[in-house]
Design an enzyme around this catalytic site. Structure first.
Site, mmCIF file in Angstrom:
data_model
loop_
_atom_site.group_PDB
_atom_site.id
_atom_site.type_symbol
_atom_site.label_atom_id
_atom_site.label_comp_id
_atom_site.label_asym_id
_atom_site.label_seq_id
_atom_site.Cartn_x
_atom_site.Cartn_y
_atom_site.Cartn_z
ATOM 1 N N TYR A 108 3.179 20.304 3.825
ATOM 2 C CA TYR A 108 3.782 19.405 4.837
ATOM 3 C C TYR A 108 5.139 18.861 4.378
ATOM 4 O O TYR A 108 6.184 19.184 4.963
ATOM 5 C CB TYR A 108 2.768 18.285 5.097
ATOM 6 C CG TYR A 108 3.222 17.084 5.890
ATOM 7 C CD1 TYR A 108 3.963 17.220 7.056
ATOM 8 C CD2 TYR A 108 2.863 15.799 5.468
ATOM 9 C CE1 TYR A 108 4.343 16.102 7.788
ATOM 10 C CE2 TYR A 108 3.227 14.678 6.199
ATOM 11 C CZ TYR A 108 3.976 14.835 7.355
ATOM 12 O OH TYR A 108 4.354 13.725 8.064
ATOM 13 N N ILE A 109 5.148 18.073 3.325
ATOM 14 C CA ILE A 109 6.419 17.452 2.903
ATOM 15 C C ILE A 109 7.327 18.502 2.258
ATOM 16 O O ILE A 109 8.549 18.493 2.446
ATOM 17 C CB ILE A 109 6.154 16.266 1.950
ATOM 18 C CG1 ILE A 109 5.157 15.283 2.585
ATOM 19 C CG2 ILE A 109 7.459 15.542 1.613
ATOM 20 C CD1 ILE A 109 4.681 14.169 1.652
ATOM 21 N N LEU B 265 -0.595 28.907 -1.585
ATOM 22 C CA LEU B 265 -1.182 28.893 -0.233
ATOM 23 C C LEU B 265 -2.616 28.374 -0.223
ATOM 24 O O LEU B 265 -3.350 28.589 0.733
ATOM 25 C CB LEU B 265 -1.099 30.285 0.430
ATOM 26 C CG LEU B 265 0.326 30.834 0.599
ATOM 27 C CD1 LEU B 265 0.296 32.214 1.278
ATOM 28 C CD2 LEU B 265 1.209 29.891 1.416
ATOM 29 N N ALA C 237 0.610 20.117 -5.383
ATOM 30 C CA ALA C 237 -0.438 19.257 -5.938
ATOM 31 C C ALA C 237 -1.492 19.041 -4.866
ATOM 32 O O ALA C 237 -1.218 19.234 -3.677
ATOM 33 C CB ALA C 237 0.138 17.907 -6.352
ATOM 34 N N ASN D 243 -5.439 20.885 -11.604
ATOM 35 C CA ASN D 243 -4.346 21.359 -10.746
ATOM 36 C C ASN D 243 -3.087 20.503 -10.897
ATOM 37 O O ASN D 243 -1.987 21.032 -11.106
ATOM 38 C CB ASN D 243 -4.800 21.351 -9.280
ATOM 39 C CG ASN D 243 -3.781 22.022 -8.373
ATOM 40 O OD1 ASN D 243 -3.446 23.189 -8.568
ATOM 41 N ND2 ASN D 243 -3.265 21.287 -7.410
ATOM 42 N N TYR E 125 -6.528 10.986 -8.376
ATOM 43 C CA TYR E 125 -5.268 11.460 -7.794
ATOM 44 C C TYR E 125 -4.090 10.613 -8.307
ATOM 45 O O TYR E 125 -3.107 11.134 -8.839
ATOM 46 C CB TYR E 125 -5.343 11.396 -6.258
ATOM 47 C CG TYR E 125 -3.992 11.517 -5.606
ATOM 48 C CD1 TYR E 125 -3.295 12.722 -5.664
ATOM 49 C CD2 TYR E 125 -3.398 10.428 -4.953
ATOM 50 C CE1 TYR E 125 -2.033 12.830 -5.095
ATOM 51 C CE2 TYR E 125 -2.151 10.540 -4.381
ATOM 52 C CZ TYR E 125 -1.470 11.737 -4.456
ATOM 53 O OH TYR E 125 -0.215 11.847 -3.903
ATOM 54 N N GLN F 117 -12.817 6.236 13.423
ATOM 55 C CA GLN F 117 -13.384 5.101 12.679
ATOM 56 C C GLN F 117 -12.237 4.302 12.079
ATOM 57 O O GLN F 117 -11.353 4.886 11.429
ATOM 58 C CB GLN F 117 -14.254 5.602 11.533
ATOM 59 C CG GLN F 117 -15.517 6.293 11.988
ATOM 60 C CD GLN F 117 -16.417 6.585 10.794
ATOM 61 O OE1 GLN F 117 -15.969 7.094 9.774
ATOM 62 N NE2 GLN F 117 -17.677 6.236 10.935
ATOM 63 N N ARG G 44 0.201 -0.656 5.752
ATOM 64 C CA ARG G 44 0.847 0.422 4.998
ATOM 65 C C ARG G 44 2.320 0.507 5.403
ATOM 66 O O ARG G 44 2.720 0.068 6.486
ATOM 67 C CB ARG G 44 0.186 1.778 5.318
ATOM 68 C CG ARG G 44 -1.237 1.891 4.811
ATOM 69 C CD ARG G 44 -1.272 2.023 3.295
ATOM 70 N NE ARG G 44 -2.624 2.140 2.765
ATOM 71 C CZ ARG G 44 -3.398 1.108 2.447
ATOM 72 N NH1 ARG G 44 -2.961 -0.129 2.621
ATOM 73 N NH2 ARG G 44 -4.600 1.294 1.951
HETATM 74 N N1 UFG Z 1 -7.636 4.842 8.224
HETATM 75 C C1 UFG Z 1 -8.635 4.518 9.124
HETATM 76 N N2 UFG Z 1 -9.319 5.540 9.717
HETATM 77 C C2 UFG Z 1 -9.080 6.851 9.445
HETATM 78 C C3 UFG Z 1 -8.044 7.180 8.515
HETATM 79 C C4 UFG Z 1 -7.355 6.134 7.921
HETATM 80 O O1 UFG Z 1 -8.905 3.350 9.383
HETATM 81 O O2 UFG Z 1 -9.770 7.727 10.010
HETATM 82 C C5 UFG Z 1 -6.891 3.753 7.576
HETATM 83 C C6 UFG Z 1 -7.075 3.764 6.073
HETATM 84 O O3 UFG Z 1 -8.219 3.058 5.700
HETATM 85 C C7 UFG Z 1 -5.772 3.109 5.613
HETATM 86 C C8 UFG Z 1 -4.746 3.562 6.665
HETATM 87 O O4 UFG Z 1 -5.519 3.987 7.779
HETATM 88 O O5 UFG Z 1 -5.907 1.725 5.693
HETATM 89 C C9 UFG Z 1 -3.888 4.718 6.197
HETATM 90 O O6 UFG Z 1 -4.740 5.744 5.700
HETATM 91 P P1 UFG Z 1 -4.233 7.210 5.334
HETATM 92 O O7 UFG Z 1 -5.437 7.979 4.897
HETATM 93 O O8 UFG Z 1 -3.416 7.754 6.451
HETATM 94 O O9 UFG Z 1 -3.241 6.979 4.121
HETATM 95 P P2 UFG Z 1 -3.496 6.224 2.723
HETATM 96 O O10 UFG Z 1 -2.755 4.929 2.786
HETATM 97 O O11 UFG Z 1 -4.920 6.158 2.374
HETATM 98 O O12 UFG Z 1 -2.881 7.254 1.681
HETATM 99 C C10 UFG Z 1 -1.539 7.697 1.720
HETATM 100 C C11 UFG Z 1 -1.446 9.096 1.123
HETATM 101 C C12 UFG Z 1 -1.856 9.069 -0.325
HETATM 102 C C13 UFG Z 1 -1.028 8.049 -1.055
HETATM 103 C C14 UFG Z 1 -1.104 6.718 -0.384
HETATM 104 C C15 UFG Z 1 -0.178 5.754 -1.024
HETATM 105 O O13 UFG Z 1 -2.284 9.969 1.826
HETATM 106 O O14 UFG Z 1 -1.634 10.344 -0.883
HETATM 107 O O15 UFG Z 1 -0.737 6.839 0.982
HETATM 108 O O16 UFG Z 1 0.084 4.673 -0.205
HETATM 109 F F1 UFG Z 1 -1.481 7.927 -2.311
#
Ligand code: UFG
Length: 319
Positions: free
Chosen positions: A12-13, A34, A73, A90, A139, A203, A218
């Site tokens: 993606y990025i 891949l 990664a 990895n 991670y 959820q 976030r």
């Molecule tokens: N969330 C939900 N429901 C879902 C998915 C996510 O409520 O189905 C919430 C999560 O709990 C979180 C927010 O949405 O509060 C964002 O979640 P993401 O999974 O989109 O992203 P994260 O903040 O968990 O993680 C991302 C990257 C990581 C990185 C991190 C650092 O995916 O690789 O940001 O901030 F480490």
């Protein structure tokens, strides 16, 4: 023009950064096994299917290369807690092999994909770069360990590196056909968009966090702005700049419910949701202090307004 090896350039990025490097006039070679990326994200003449552990293969590929941008990664926080060995082998083992190949080939410039996850649950928000490393998952730990190793290689090998600590990458480049396609998808915005189209509830993990509406906050950064931070980091290294680490975020936070509302507005559909317990390893608030990147490399977020992010992600989902 300098020739750049992009590892993980089918992801993606990585693919969106390769796209912007090409637009900035760089020559680009992509190395990707891949395992998580897609062939359709890279022009066939640029793609080399190679594993990071193949040090000899990488060494050959590095001939004539001026710098490496290293994305390859595994990135799923939850998976890393279930399969830590996979992440260490990895993300750490693979990167060590790449670093060995770079040393053999005499390539001494590297832009490294790091993450806000190195900070864990930080004391100070917005988070400055000098906040201590306290990752909450294998991670995050894998990225923190590589950042430390890069510090040693700067000292003992003359390797100049820039670590970019990404906050929440999102959005897409719909015109280029590039966007988020994780399998399985765990990220908030694509899942909200799918809930809007399918009618299947998403959820929401936790509604009792110490935030105004109880959901996590976030720092959402448009993948184009993130890609352009890599171009800026590369320019810094090509101009003889030293090793450094930068947060890449906007400095502004949005709660999960705010993002949900933005998706409802953009798609003009309701997003059905259910309240679920907190997800393990989630910090309540992660927002970047990214002034250092702005000051030192002249980078600015330009497309990271939430509405714009959701619009681009939506256009990609519809394509
Ligand atoms: N969330 C939900 N429901 C879902 C998915 C996510 O409520 O189905 C919430 C999560 O709990 C979180 C927010 O949405 O509060 C964002 O979640 P993401 O999974 O989109 O992203 P994260 O903040 O968990 O993680 C991302 C990257 C990581 C990185 C991190 C650092 O995916 O690789 O940001 O901030 F480490």
């Amino acid at each position: 023009m300098p020739k750049i090896l992009v590892t993980g350039g089918a992801g993606y990025i990585g693919s969106i950064t390769a796209h912007h490097l090409l637009r900035s006039g760089y020559e680009v070679v992509v190395a990707d096994d891949l395992s998580r990326g897609y062939r359709h994200n890279v022009a066939p003449e640029r793609l080399h299917v190679v594993r990071l552990q193949d040090t000899d293969g990488l060494t050959r590929l590095l001939e004539g290369i001026d710098a490496v941008v290293h994305f390859a990664a595994y990135i799923a926080v939850g998976e890393s807690t279930r399969e830590p060995e996979l992440y260490f082998s990895n993300n750490i083992g693979g990167t060590l092999s790449l670093l060995e190949a770079m040393a053999r080939a005499g390539v001494l410039r590297l832009v490294f994909s790091s993450t806000a996850a190195v900070y864990g649950d930080p004391q100070k928000v917005p988070i400055p770069e000098d906040a201590p490393f306290a990752p909450l998952s294998p991670y995050g730990e894998s990225k923190a360990i590589i950042e430390r190793i890069l510090g040693e290689l700067d000292r003992y090998r003359g390797l100049r590196s820039v670590a970019l600590r990404y906050f929440n990458a999102c959005g897409a480049e719909p015109e280029a056909g590039l966007g988020e396609e994780h399998q399985p998808e765990t990220h908030l915005i694509p899942l909200l968009l799918r809930a809007a189209t399918s009618g299947q509830p998403i959820q929401i993990f936790g509604n009792d966090y110490p935030t105004p509406d109880g959901t996590c906050i976030r720092d959402y950064i448009h993948v184009r702005d993130l890609a352009l931070a890599h171009v800026a980091a590369l320019e810094h290294l090509m101009a003889g700049g030293g090793s450094d680490a930068f947060n890449v975020g906007t400095g502004a936070g949005h709660s999960v419910m705010e993002v949900l509302r933005a998706v409802e507005e953009e798609t003009a559909r309701k997003v059905p949701f259910t309240s679920a317990p907190r997800r393990e390893g989630d910090s309540p608030i992660l927002v970047a202090d990214s002034r250092k990147l702005q000051r030192r490399l002249g980078w600015r977020p330009q497309r990271s307004e939430l509405r714009q992010i959701v619009q681009d992600a939506w256009r990609f989902e519809l394509h």
